[in-house]
Design an enzyme around this catalytic site. Structure first.
Site, mmCIF file in Angstrom:
data_model
loop_
_atom_site.group_PDB
_atom_site.id
_atom_site.type_symbol
_atom_site.label_atom_id
_atom_site.label_comp_id
_atom_site.label_asym_id
_atom_site.label_seq_id
_atom_site.Cartn_x
_atom_site.Cartn_y
_atom_site.Cartn_z
ATOM 1 N N HIS A 1 2.494 3.460 -9.029
ATOM 2 C CA HIS A 1 2.360 2.018 -9.270
ATOM 3 C C HIS A 1 3.590 1.489 -10.008
ATOM 4 C CE1 HIS A 1 -1.577 2.096 -7.591
ATOM 5 N NE2 HIS A 1 -2.133 2.776 -8.578
ATOM 6 N N ARG B 1 -11.950 1.947 -8.758
ATOM 7 C CA ARG B 1 -11.098 3.144 -8.903
ATOM 8 C C ARG B 1 -11.351 3.811 -10.262
ATOM 9 N NH1 ARG B 1 -5.359 2.545 -5.826
ATOM 10 N NH2 ARG B 1 -6.259 1.845 -3.870
ATOM 11 N N SER C 1 -7.225 -5.622 -5.536
ATOM 12 C CA SER C 1 -8.320 -6.244 -4.785
ATOM 13 C C SER C 1 -9.598 -6.235 -5.620
ATOM 14 C CB SER C 1 -8.558 -5.496 -3.471
ATOM 15 O OG SER C 1 -9.180 -4.262 -3.727
ATOM 16 N N ASP D 1 0.836 -1.210 0.000
ATOM 17 C CA ASP D 1 0.000 0.000 0.000
ATOM 18 C C ASP D 1 0.871 1.261 0.000
ATOM 19 O OD1 ASP D 1 -2.370 1.388 -0.021
ATOM 20 O OD2 ASP D 1 -2.648 1.298 2.148
ATOM 21 N N SER E 1 -7.874 -5.466 5.036
ATOM 22 C CA SER E 1 -8.478 -5.095 3.744
ATOM 23 C C SER E 1 -8.866 -6.296 2.875
ATOM 24 C CB SER E 1 -7.537 -4.168 2.972
ATOM 25 O OG SER E 1 -7.322 -2.980 3.677
ATOM 26 N N GLU F 1 1.741 -13.854 11.690
ATOM 27 C CA GLU F 1 2.210 -12.687 12.436
ATOM 28 C C GLU F 1 1.996 -11.464 11.539
ATOM 29 O OE1 GLU F 1 3.371 -12.602 15.578
ATOM 30 O OE2 GLU F 1 2.925 -14.743 15.673
ATOM 31 N N ARG G 1 -4.837 -2.511 8.899
ATOM 32 C CA ARG G 1 -5.972 -3.401 8.623
ATOM 33 C C ARG G 1 -5.599 -4.433 7.569
ATOM 34 N NH1 ARG G 1 -8.063 1.863 7.193
ATOM 35 N NH2 ARG G 1 -7.552 2.264 5.012
ATOM 36 N N GLY H 1 -0.151 5.354 -4.441
ATOM 37 C CA GLY H 1 -0.831 6.591 -4.832
ATOM 38 C C GLY H 1 -0.264 7.782 -4.067
ATOM 39 N N GLU I 1 -12.150 -4.908 -4.790
ATOM 40 C CA GLU I 1 -12.725 -3.568 -4.634
ATOM 41 C C GLU I 1 -11.999 -2.527 -5.511
ATOM 42 O OE1 GLU I 1 -11.842 -5.559 -1.923
ATOM 43 O OE2 GLU I 1 -13.930 -6.191 -1.692
ATOM 44 N N ASN I 2 -10.760 -2.822 -5.912
ATOM 45 C CA ASN I 2 -9.994 -1.849 -6.707
ATOM 46 C C ASN I 2 -10.609 -1.583 -8.083
ATOM 47 O OD1 ASN I 2 -6.706 -2.899 -5.468
ATOM 48 N ND2 ASN I 2 -8.039 -1.243 -4.765
HETATM 49 C C1 FPP Z 1 -2.063 0.072 -3.350
HETATM 50 O O1 FPP Z 1 -1.591 1.394 -3.262
HETATM 51 C C2 FPP Z 1 -1.500 -0.586 -4.520
HETATM 52 C C3 FPP Z 1 -2.224 -1.087 -5.565
HETATM 53 C C4 FPP Z 1 -3.687 -1.016 -5.623
HETATM 54 C C5 FPP Z 1 -1.541 -1.681 -6.732
HETATM 55 C C6 FPP Z 1 -0.322 -2.512 -6.456
HETATM 56 C C7 FPP Z 1 0.417 -2.665 -7.689
HETATM 57 C C8 FPP Z 1 1.751 -2.642 -7.816
HETATM 58 C C9 FPP Z 1 2.686 -2.607 -6.685
HETATM 59 C C10 FPP Z 1 2.292 -2.640 -9.184
HETATM 60 C C11 FPP Z 1 3.011 -3.801 -9.683
HETATM 61 C C12 FPP Z 1 2.582 -5.114 -9.201
HETATM 62 C C13 FPP Z 1 2.937 -6.256 -9.820
HETATM 63 C C14 FPP Z 1 2.604 -7.550 -9.200
HETATM 64 C C15 FPP Z 1 3.635 -6.236 -11.124
HETATM 65 P P1 FPP Z 1 -2.622 2.597 -3.324
HETATM 66 O O2 FPP Z 1 -2.783 2.980 -4.757
HETATM 67 O O3 FPP Z 1 -3.899 2.205 -2.647
HETATM 68 O O4 FPP Z 1 -1.871 3.696 -2.534
HETATM 69 P P2 FPP Z 1 -2.513 4.847 -1.613
HETATM 70 O O5 FPP Z 1 -3.090 4.159 -0.415
HETATM 71 O O6 FPP Z 1 -1.352 5.717 -1.287
HETATM 72 O O7 FPP Z 1 -3.549 5.550 -2.446
#
Ligand code: FPP
Length: 250
Positions: A33, A67, A61, A16, A192, A203, A190, A19, A63-64
């Site tokens: 990302h 977005r 997820s 996480d 999520s 753990e 959390r 963004g 839920e994503n």
């Molecule tokens: C959560 O951060 C992250 C994601 C929803 C995407 C995760 C994807 C990657 C790490 C890219 C590459 C992955 C692979 C397996 C090639 P957020 O966008 O919710 O961040 P924020 O909480 O700061 O908004």
């Protein structure tokens, strides 16, 4: 005394903060990302060095999907590009790649890439890299319940035969050891909807560090903390203590 050599067999990560990392730099979220994808490489490298058997990453997820379309589209392109570039290399390094989640929601082209990468790497045994994509823990459990219900409806199973073990067999990653350690970056405390069943005795370790900044030092810190924890699995400390030398153990 802690055993700093104790390494989790299965590490699960909620990546996480991508963004926020981008927003801090006044850049579009997709830049975060992309930086997150580089952090994935660092994490994978470290886990290979330490002999972690299974690494499960929460990439997207269920839920994503809600977005903004631009961000979802950017992520899909990033997943497809990364798979295209990295699948062969993962195979060369002995990594078995798996995807968990509802892949029917991805484009046919991306589904084909996922399937091809899984087929290519199926026989590899050095490490399993499981990518949770369009994944939700509740959905995982609902699907497991549905499969058991179908068996009951077909007369193959009696309801009283349903127990924890049988339900667990139908959840994602049932053939692998459950996560020992779950790390979440980005500061939120959390789960999520990640691996709700599988994390029962994991753990949990949290850091405010944003995922694109995640590095070897942080991972080492998490592993050190993990090694120092006593996992009791519902038992008492006395039950877990080794019997003193010279005393018979009953
Ligand atoms: C959560 O951060 C992250 C994601 C929803 C995407 C995760 C994807 C990657 C790490 C890219 C590459 C992955 C692979 C397996 C090639 P957020 O966008 O919710 O961040 P924020 O909480 O700061 O908004």
């Amino acid at each position: 005394m802690s055993d700093t050599r104790a390494v989790p067999r299965h590490l699960a990560v909620i990546m996480d903060g991508n963004g926020r990392w981008a927003e801090q730099r006044r850049r579009p979220r997709i830049i975060g990302h992309r930086a997150g994808a580089r952090a994935v490489q660092r994490c994978l490298e470290f886990c290979l060095e330490r002999g972690v058997e299974v690494l499960t990453l929460y990439a997207f997820s269920s839920e994503n999907w809600g977005r903004p379309a631009e961000e979802v589209g950017g992520l899909m392109k990033l997943f497809a590009g990364t798979l295209e570039r990295e699948a062969e290399e993962m195979h060369r390094r002995g990594i078995c790649l798996r995807f968990i989640g509802d892949r029917s929601r991805f484009s046919a082209a991306l589904q084909a890439k996922m399937q091809a990468a899984e087929a290519l790497t199926r026989g590899n045994t050095r490490m399993t890299l499981a990518i949770a994509a369009s994944y939700g823990g509740r959905q995982d459990l609902a699907m497991a319940a549905r499969q058991l219900a179908e068996q009951v409806a077909q007369g193959q199973l009696r309801p009283e035969e349903i127990d924890e073990a049988r339900l667990g067999q139908h959840t994602a990653l049932a053939d692998l050891p459950p996560p020992d350690l779950m790390i979440r970056t980005g500061g939120d405390l959390r789960i999520s909807n990640f691996l709700l069943w599988q994390l029962a005795y994991a753990e949990l370790w949290f850091t405010p560090q944003l995922w694109p900044d995640f590095d070897r030092d942080t991972l080492q810190q998490a592993f050190d903390d993990f090694a120092a924890r006593q996992r009791r699995f519902g038992l008492t400390p006395a039950q877990l203590a080794p019997a003193p030398q010279g005393h018979s153990q009953v």
